[in-house]
Write a protein that holds these residues in place. Structure first.
Motif, short mmCIF file in Angstrom:
data_model
loop_
_atom_site.label_atom_id
_atom_site.label_comp_id
_atom_site.label_asym_id
_atom_site.label_seq_id
_atom_site.Cartn_x
_atom_site.Cartn_y
_atom_site.Cartn_z
N TRP A 1 0.16 -17.78 15.87
CA TRP A 1 1.03 -16.83 15.19
C TRP A 1 0.21 -15.93 14.28
CZ3 TRP A 1 1.61 -17.50 9.75
CH2 TRP A 1 1.08 -18.69 9.24
N PHE A 2 0.83 -14.84 13.87
CA PHE A 2 0.21 -13.92 12.93
C PHE A 2 1.31 -13.25 12.13
CE2 PHE A 2 1.15 -11.40 16.61
CZ PHE A 2 1.61 -10.20 16.09
N ASP A 3 0.94 -12.65 11.02
CA ASP A 3 1.94 -11.98 10.20
C ASP A 3 1.26 -10.94 9.31
OD1 ASP A 3 4.38 -11.30 9.22
OD2 ASP A 3 4.90 -13.30 8.46
N VAL A 4 2.02 -9.93 8.94
CA VAL A 4 1.59 -8.90 8.01
C VAL A 4 2.65 -8.84 6.90
CG1 VAL A 4 1.03 -6.47 7.68
CG2 VAL A 4 0.43 -7.61 9.83
N ILE A 5 2.26 -9.13 5.65
CA ILE A 5 3.22 -9.29 4.57
C ILE A 5 2.87 -8.29 3.45
CG2 ILE A 5 4.26 -10.91 2.94
CD1 ILE A 5 3.13 -13.17 4.70
N PRO A 6 3.73 -7.31 3.20
CA PRO A 6 3.47 -6.39 2.08
C PRO A 6 3.56 -7.14 0.74
CG PRO A 6 5.08 -5.48 3.60
CD PRO A 6 4.92 -6.90 3.98
N LEU A 7 2.64 -6.86 -0.15
CA LEU A 7 2.63 -7.46 -1.48
C LEU A 7 2.80 -6.36 -2.52
CD1 LEU A 7 -0.37 -9.93 -1.04
CD2 LEU A 7 2.06 -10.42 -0.74
N SER A 8 2.97 -6.80 -3.73
CA SER A 8 3.14 -5.83 -4.81
C SER A 8 1.85 -5.05 -5.02
CB SER A 8 3.53 -6.55 -6.09
OG SER A 8 2.50 -7.44 -6.49
N GLY A 9 2.00 -3.88 -5.63
CA GLY A 9 0.84 -3.05 -5.94
C GLY A 9 0.17 -2.47 -4.72
N THR A 10 0.94 -2.22 -3.64
CA THR A 10 0.48 -1.65 -2.35
C THR A 10 -0.49 -2.56 -1.61
OG1 THR A 10 -1.45 -0.45 -3.23
CG2 THR A 10 0.68 0.69 -3.30
N ARG A 11 -0.64 -3.78 -2.09
CA ARG A 11 -1.52 -4.70 -1.38
C ARG A 11 -0.80 -5.25 -0.13
NH1 ARG A 11 -2.24 -9.26 -4.55
NH2 ARG A 11 -0.14 -8.75 -5.29
N TYR B 1 -5.64 -7.68 1.04
CA TYR B 1 -6.42 -6.44 0.87
C TYR B 1 -5.69 -5.54 -0.12
CZ TYR B 1 -8.62 -1.96 1.72
OH TYR B 1 -9.26 -0.75 1.55
N ASP B 2 -6.48 -5.02 -1.08
CA ASP B 2 -5.97 -4.12 -2.10
C ASP B 2 -6.56 -2.73 -1.85
OD1 ASP B 2 -5.22 -2.72 -4.33
OD2 ASP B 2 -5.81 -4.27 -5.77
N PRO B 3 -5.72 -1.73 -1.47
CA PRO B 3 -6.27 -0.41 -1.17
C PRO B 3 -6.70 0.36 -2.43
CG PRO B 3 -3.89 -0.37 -1.01
CD PRO B 3 -4.26 -1.79 -1.25
N VAL B 4 -6.30 -0.11 -3.61
CA VAL B 4 -6.71 0.57 -4.83
C VAL B 4 -8.15 0.19 -5.17
CG1 VAL B 4 -6.24 0.87 -7.29
CG2 VAL B 4 -4.33 0.69 -5.66
N ALA C 1 -6.94 -4.70 11.78
CA ALA C 1 -6.51 -3.96 10.59
C ALA C 1 -7.60 -2.98 10.19
CB ALA C 1 -6.22 -4.94 9.45
N ARG C 2 -7.26 -1.69 10.14
CA ARG C 2 -8.19 -0.66 9.67
C ARG C 2 -7.84 -0.32 8.21
NH1 ARG C 2 -8.14 3.22 13.60
NH2 ARG C 2 -10.16 2.60 14.44
N THR C 3 -8.80 -0.49 7.32
CA THR C 3 -8.52 -0.36 5.89
C THR C 3 -8.34 1.09 5.47
OG1 THR C 3 -10.89 -0.27 5.35
CG2 THR C 3 -9.84 -2.45 5.39
N ARG C 4 -7.45 1.26 4.50
CA ARG C 4 -7.25 2.56 3.87
C ARG C 4 -7.55 2.41 2.37
NH1 ARG C 4 -1.39 3.34 6.69
NH2 ARG C 4 -2.06 4.25 8.66
N ALA C 5 -7.65 3.53 1.67
CA ALA C 5 -7.89 3.51 0.22
C ALA C 5 -7.02 4.56 -0.43
CB ALA C 5 -9.36 3.77 -0.08
N LEU C 6 -6.46 4.20 -1.59
CA LEU C 6 -5.67 5.16 -2.36
C LEU C 6 -6.61 5.96 -3.25
CD1 LEU C 6 -2.55 3.05 -3.38
CD2 LEU C 6 -2.83 4.62 -1.46
N GLY C 7 -6.47 7.28 -3.20
CA GLY C 7 -7.35 8.16 -3.98
C GLY C 7 -7.02 8.14 -5.46
N ALA C 8 -7.92 8.74 -6.22
CA ALA C 8 -7.75 8.78 -7.68
C ALA C 8 -6.49 9.54 -8.06
CB ALA C 8 -8.97 9.41 -8.34
N GLY C 9 -6.06 10.49 -7.26
CA GLY C 9 -4.86 11.25 -7.57
C GLY C 9 -3.59 10.49 -7.35
N GLN C 10 -3.67 9.26 -6.82
CA GLN C 10 -2.47 8.46 -6.58
C GLN C 10 -2.33 7.30 -7.56
OE1 GLN C 10 -3.60 8.17 -2.13
NE2 GLN C 10 -1.36 8.00 -2.13
N VAL C 11 -3.33 7.09 -8.39
CA VAL C 11 -3.30 5.95 -9.31
C VAL C 11 -3.67 6.46 -10.70
CG1 VAL C 11 -4.21 3.67 -9.83
CG2 VAL C 11 -3.98 4.41 -7.44
N ALA C 12 -2.90 6.02 -11.71
CA ALA C 12 -3.19 6.37 -13.11
C ALA C 12 -2.93 5.14 -13.96
CB ALA C 12 -2.35 7.53 -13.59
N ALA C 13 -3.80 4.89 -14.95
CA ALA C 13 -3.66 3.70 -15.79
C ALA C 13 -4.13 4.03 -17.21
CB ALA C 13 -4.45 2.55 -15.21
#
Length: 783
Positions: free
Chosen positions: A457-467, A537-540, A652-664
């Motif tokens: 079996w396999f699964d893909v589970i969305p997590l909080s924080g776009t992970r 995996y965390d795209p941030v 799974a091909r990884t993606r990354a969120l750019g600086a314009g999508q994250v602010a802290a």
């Protein structure tokens, strides 16, 4: 020479050199008249047969006709005994003569004549010189017609005749008795089979002068051996695969041509569909043709194509066999059979093109297993002259019972496989959830082996924080139990993932669950076992955290084209207990391809794991139009033609969120900081073009930051992520998680999280090293 003896002496040239008084009395010729003449000149020759005289043997044997001196023919029975000269040279023959109709006077002679066993005597040239009545009947003629004729001419051409002839020659040369089994040349089992005993006949000096043959009709014994051989072949030839159609083909191949000229297997539709049997049956039986075979030219051909259905009327042998639950034997002359052949037999004969004879015998046997009727086997004869007998029906029932068990086993396997596959497909993700962290492609190939569907079996589970969590697992064993266990583990992983546990902690909880499941199972259930790999995996941050429990490490394809396995400290399989699990963390550039898979992809009988792993890495580097196409490339390059186990592959091909999508920003632990953070959030949303949701976001940020300042511990940090949703996260150093509660009418607080839950799509908290994070998601305005 004794005058009372009817004897003569013939030299090597066939000239008479001695003549007894008995010979004179039988032929009328005196010694002076006979001696010196060729012995064959004394034979009476029928008019027109003079030309055949030179081809006759020099010394005749058996019943011959001689010319009496007064001219009338006399029938005599002649027996010749070879005379050896110096150096074992041929010196002639001593010939004895008796009237052809003379009665046997000795006891041994009467035993010979009256024996029920065919017994014959042949000379050195393999010519008959004596036959009893049983032997003459077996050879198809009278003794007078057969005497003097070579065995090969009487028996006819064929390997059986040549075999007996060779054995007689061996007997004459070695002086040892031999036994031979004489079969008919035709495949027709109605021909007789003989056990032939051959032994030498010696003269007083011990020399072999003739060969005796005795035959025993072993036709029934031979047929019994053939039936036993057919049963023995059925044990090994039937049920080689768990496939209903293949088993039916094996049955007809067993029956044709050794048992029938044409055979077919017709099954009920529910058997082929792996369904449960119907509760009621119809008088007219509808069956589906699953297999048939014909003996070749002259044999009937099918009138029902493979895969088509046919309706059998109640009076037909197949319908009767199904109704009565026994073999039905039908022959020409029976009204129902003649009616059936007039309807269906004519079509079968026309289909064969040139059938010399009509179908004269049919045998229909129900295929019953475990009290359930599955179909019917049909056998017919038209080339063989003998019809089916009671023994044939018993044999067919025995073979059909074995075939029925094999068909039922295949049906049950197909049903269980379909059930397990349906259950497994219902548990595996059909449509992968939308998320921004990775691009996903996957394949699942169920095993076609007799072991059944496995627990991959396999699964893909969305997590909080776009992970996103990526999971692959494999349950030990096959069939429905493994699939059910797989469903439990899949549900448990989703539940634990919702708690947002780190990979190593999640596997620890899963290990405890498997151990409890194994302890709760009955004693007759095998011990549970499973492997699992859990990755987050965390795209941030572009971090990948992976932990494995007895599962093979994933392969990692970098953007520069290099490929390697992820170095893991793999823990024990789930259910072992007592050992820790460790996570491996990697920082990946955007565009990496991570290949998760089960062991069926690289392991198998006769396969080298290292070689398969190298093939996997090589296949991942191959050019492909899409990630989905790359899945096919990997399976084609790595898997053998017939995999022995289930295979699950998740790319799974990884993606990354750019600086314009994250602010802290950091937040001071001062209530006066709350308005500042609200203003920061409003300005950020305005820059992102999200003014429509600014009011709600301002309230959410205000409540979460206020709770962190009031109940949490510094440092406090707030983060906004713009992706498919707007995510607001507030992190502090306290490990105490908030929870909803019902505030009373005069309470001043307790309504903040309730307000957040009402204004957002979902919210939650996750633990991390050194604190917790409270998060909430809002839908973006439609554009």
């Amino acid at each position: 020479m004794d005058d009372a003896s009817a004897a003569l002496v013939v030299d090597a040239r066939g000239v008479v050199t001695g003549w007894s008084e008995g010979a004179r009395l039988l032929t009328g010729f005196s010694a002076e008249e006979a001696v010196g003449r060729p012995v064959r000149e004394l034979l009476a020759v029928e008019p027109g047969a003079e030309d055949d005289l030179p081809r006759r043997p020099v010394v005749p044997v058996g019943v011959v006709t001689v010319r009496h001196r007064d001219g009338h023919p006399v029938a005599l029975r002649l027996a010749a005994c070879r005379v050896h000269g110096p150096g074992d040279a041929d010196a002639g023959h001593v010939v004895t003569a008796l009237p052809a109709d003379a009665e046997e006077t000795t006891l041994a002679g009467r035993v010979f004549e009256q024996s029920s066993l065919p017994i014959s005597v042949l000379d050195a040239e393999h010519r008959f010189i004596r036959l009893n009545a049983a032997a003459a009947e077996a050879m198809g003629g009278s003794e007078q017609d057969l005497l003097g004729r070579p065995f090969a001419d009487v028996a006819g051409p064929g390997e059986a005749t040549r075999s007996v002839d060779r054995h007689m020659r061996t007997v004459a040369e070695t002086g040892r008795a031999l036994r031979d089994e004489s079969y008919s040349q035709a495949a027709d089992p109605s021909q007789q089979v003989w056990d032939v005993e051959m032994w030498p006949v010696r003269d007083a000096a011990g020399r072999v002068v003739a060969t005796a043959l005795a035959g025993l009709d072993s036709t029934e014994q031979h047929r019994a051996r053939r039936r036993l051989a057919l049963l023995d072949e059925a044990a090994s030839a039937l049920g080689t695969t768990l496939d209903v159609g293949r088993t039916a083909e094996e049955l007809v191949a067993l029956l044709v041509p050794d048992f029938a000229d044409f055979a077919a297997v017709d099954l009920l539709d529910w058997v082929l569909d792996a369904e449960a049997p119907p509760l009621r049956g119809d008088p007219e039986v509808t069956l589906r043709r699953t297999a048939h075979a014909s003996a070749g030219p002259g044999a009937p051909d099918t009138v029902v194509p493979l895969g088509r259905t046919d309706v059998y009327p109640p009076y037909s042998p197949p319908a009767r066999a199904l109704r009565e639950g026994r073999a039905v034997l039908a022959q020409t002359g029976e009204p129902d059979f003649d009616r059936w052949m007039a309807e269906r037999g004519a079509e079968a004969l026309r289909a064969c093109g040139a059938c010399p004879t009509g179908i004269h015998s049919e045998l229909a046997v129900p295929l019953r297993a475990r009290g359930t009727t599955l179909g019917v086997a049909i056998a017919v004869r038209n080339i063989r002259p003998d019809g089916f007998a009671a023994d044939d029906a018993l044999l067919a029932e025995e073979i059909a019972s074995r075939a029925a068990v094999c068909v039922d086993n295949a049906r049950r396997f197909a049903r269980e496989r379909a059930t397990a596959l349906t259950l497994q497909h219902s548990l595996l993700p059909r449509v992968l959830p939308g998320q921004a962290a990775v691009e996903i492609a996957h394949r699942y190939l169920p095993s076609a082996s007799a072991a059944g569907i496995g627990g991959d079996w396999f699964d893909v589970i969305p997590l909080s924080g776009t992970r996103v969590a990526l999971v692959v697992g494999d349950v030990v064993g096959h069939g429905i139990p493994s699939t059910a266990t797989m469903g439990r583990l899949c549900t448990a992983v989703r539940t634990l993932a919702d708690v947002d546990l780190p990979p190593e902690e999640l596997l620890t909880h899963l290990d405890d669950l498997v151990a409890h499941l194994a302890a709760d199972e009955r004693e007759d259930v095998p011990e549970l076992g499973a492997t699992c790999l859990y990755a987050v995996y965390d795209p941030v941050s572009r971090h990948l955290a992976v932990a494995a429990a007895g599962h093979p490490a994933p392969a990692l394809l970098m953007p520069d084209g290099t490929c390697r396995l992820v170095p893991l400290n793999t823990g024990p399989p789930l259910g072992v207990g007592g050992l820790p699990f460790e996570a491996t963390e990697l920082e990946l550039p955007e565009g990496c391809v991570v290949a998760f898979y089960t062991d069926g992809l690289i392991e198998g009988r006769g396969r080298d794991v290292d070689h398969s792993t190298q093939e996997l890495c090589r296949a991942l580097k191959a050019p492909a139009e899409s990630l989905d196409a790359l899945c096919d490339v990997v399976l084609k390059a790595v898997l053998p033609e017939e995999p022995g186990d289930d295979v699950a592959l998740l790319l799974a091909r990884t993606r990354a969120l750019g600086a314009g999508q994250v602010a802290a920003r950091d937040v001071a632990p001062d209530p006066g900081e709350v308005p500042v953070v609200r203003q920061w959030a409003v300005e950020l949303l305005s820059a992102w073009g999200l003014d429509d949701i600014a009011f709600v976001t301002e309230l959410v940020v205000s409540e979460l930051v206020t709770n962190a300042i009031r109940y949490g511990e510094p440092p406090i940090r707030v983060r906004l992520i713009r992706d498919r949703t707007l995510i607001c996260e507030v992190t502090d150093s306290s490990s105490t998680s908030p929870h909803l509660r019902r505030a009373h009418a005069f309470d001043e607080g307790g309504r903040g999280l309730l307000l957040v839950a009402q204004l957002t799509q979902r919210w939650g908290s996750r633990q991390a090293d050194g604190g917790k994070t409270i998060w909430a998601e809002q839908a973006l305005p439609r554009r």
